[in-house]
Design a protein around this motif. Structure first.
Motif, PDB file in Angstrom:
ATOM      1  N   THR A  22      33.877  35.540  40.743  1.00 43.97           N
ATOM      2  CA  THR A  22      34.061  36.993  40.889  1.00 43.97           C
ATOM      3  C   THR A  22      34.755  37.382  42.188  1.00 43.97           C
ATOM      4  N   GLU A 173      29.038  23.954  30.759  1.00 44.74           N
ATOM      5  CA  GLU A 173      28.043  25.009  30.605  1.00 44.74           C
ATOM      6  C   GLU A 173      26.726  24.376  30.174  1.00 44.74           C
ATOM      7  N   ALA A 200      27.332  28.590  34.464  1.00 45.68           N
ATOM      8  CA  ALA A 200      26.502  29.536  33.702  1.00 45.68           C
ATOM      9  C   ALA A 200      25.079  29.036  33.506  1.00 45.68           C
ATOM     10  N   ARG A 204      24.892  32.996  31.512  1.00 41.40           N
ATOM     11  CA  ARG A 204      25.842  34.075  31.786  1.00 41.40           C
ATOM     12  C   ARG A 204      25.129  35.372  32.189  1.00 41.40           C
ATOM     13  N   ARG A 220      27.506  42.342  35.140  1.00 40.25           N
ATOM     14  CA  ARG A 220      28.706  41.737  34.579  1.00 40.25           C
ATOM     15  C   ARG A 220      28.924  42.182  33.135  1.00 40.25           C
ATOM     16  N   HIS A 225      36.000  42.856  33.139  1.00 38.38           N
ATOM     17  CA  HIS A 225      36.418  41.462  33.192  1.00 38.38           C
ATOM     18  C   HIS A 225      35.471  40.539  32.435  1.00 38.38           C
ATOM     19  N   TYR A 226      34.170  40.833  32.461  1.00 41.16           N
ATOM     20  CA  TYR A 226      33.192  39.846  32.033  1.00 41.16           C
ATOM     21  C   TYR A 226      32.285  40.285  30.884  1.00 41.16           C
ATOM     22  N   TYR A 229      32.263  37.766  28.108  1.00 42.55           N
ATOM     23  CA  TYR A 229      31.657  36.549  28.634  1.00 42.55           C
ATOM     24  C   TYR A 229      30.136  36.602  28.494  1.00 42.55           C
ATOM     25  N   HIS A 232      28.553  36.735  24.662  1.00 43.22           N
ATOM     26  CA  HIS A 232      28.497  35.450  23.966  1.00 43.22           C
ATOM     27  C   HIS A 232      27.062  34.974  23.771  1.00 43.22           C
TER      28      HIS A 232
END
Length: 318
Positions: A22, A173, A200, A204, A220, A225-226, A229, A232
């Motif tokens: 980040t 991950e 992660a 996450r 986030r 941006h995330y 992510y 998920h």
């Protein structure tokens, strides 16, 4: 903070690593400075970044030699992911990799990388060519150790056998929500002596419990941006695991974050989970997990609720 050897290599790293994904995006240079300072003061040594996060590398480069001496830091970065559309702007070709390495060295303002990692497998490039770039970088004194990232089990094993310059780590991950590496990657890493670095490790951010009822506006999950992510790992299965983590944390008088991080930190083969943070206060919560060791009964309960199916050929026929 305790130190561990990375796989069967002589490289010692802190058993918690600082991630910088980040930095330069949702985390500005001033906040990044505070994070690195807190991490170093806690005894941390391993900082992970990548060439596809050039602003993060640049920020870290301004801090090395300023708030931390170069020899007190283990700098890990990566190459392979595409940075631009140019002929050397990405991929695992020899020219692209060596160009990427020079760019990382320039942005980090150092003369060598402690751990240079291949960010992904590239089907378009012969593995021998990719590994020749690693060997050339080592011979030139630009890297001290090499690793891989996001490789499957067979890819890891093939690279480990073919590499002239030994590979010492794999970054994947791994968390209570993502245990897929236990099928083939972890056994392959153990067999070939590679240490595991976990990205992660908090699922996450989902394992902190903050997404159980809504998406906090400063998280986030709410970031442009995330958000995908984080999404998920927002599922019914994840909700059951998160509830088990929260229950364990309540019983231990600690936080879900500390429980989730301690679980993955002490899994077989793991050298260090990599934690990123929005701010220094959040990072301190991760650093405080250093004092937590999960009781066997709680670890077994978390193992059970998050278990994945192993079948033939990972589990031999009876």
């Amino acid at each position: 903070m305790q130190q561990r050897h990375l796989g069967r290599s002589g490289l010692r790293v802190s058993r918690l690593a600082l991630g910088t994904m980040t930095w330069g995006k949702d985390t500005d240079a001033e906040e990044a400075t505070r994070q690195l300072t807190a991490f170093i003061e806690a005894g941390g040594t391993l900082v992970d970044t990548a060439d596809v996060h050039p602003h993060a590398e640049e920020i870290l480069g301004t801090l090395v030699g300023d708030i931390v001496e170069r020899e007190d830091l283990v700098i890990a970065t990566k190459a392979v992911a595409r940075r631009d559309d140019g002929p050397f702007g990405g991929g695992a070709g020899r020219g692209a990799l060596l160009t990427a390495l020079d760019g990382s060295l320039r942005r980090l303002a150092v003369d060598h990388i402690d751990l240079w990692q291949l960010h992904a497998w590239d089907n378009n490039v012969p593995l021998e060519e990719t590994l020749s770039a690693v060997d050339a970088a080592a011979r030139a004194g630009k890297i001290r150790y090499a690793g891989i990232s996001n490789y499957s089990g067979w890819q890891l094993a093939t690279a480990a056998v073919k590499a002239d310059f030994p590979l010492v780590s794999t970054q994947v991950e791994y968390s209570l929500l993502e245990r897929g590496i236990e099928r083939e990657v972890r056994p392959a890493a153990e067999h070939h002596g590679l240490g595991i670095l976990c990205w992660a490790p908090l699922g996450r951010g989902v394992l902190t419990g903050k997404y159980r009822n809504a998406t906090p506006s400063d998280s986030r999950g709410a970031s442009p941006h995330y958000a995908p992510y984080v999404e998920h790992h927002r599922s019914e299965r994840a909700a059951r695991i998160v509830q088990a983590v929260v229950t364990a944390a309540d019983g231990l008088g600690t936080t879900p974050l500390a429980v989730a991080l301690a679980w993955v930190r002490d899994r077989p083969g793991v050298a260090a989970p990599i934690v990123g943070a929005r701010d220094t206060n959040q990072l301190h919560h991760s650093l405080n997990s250093e004092d937590l060791t999960l009781p066997p009964a709680i670890r077994a309960a978390l193992d059970d609720v998050s278990d994945i199916e192993l079948a033939y050929p990972e589990r031999p026929l009876g």
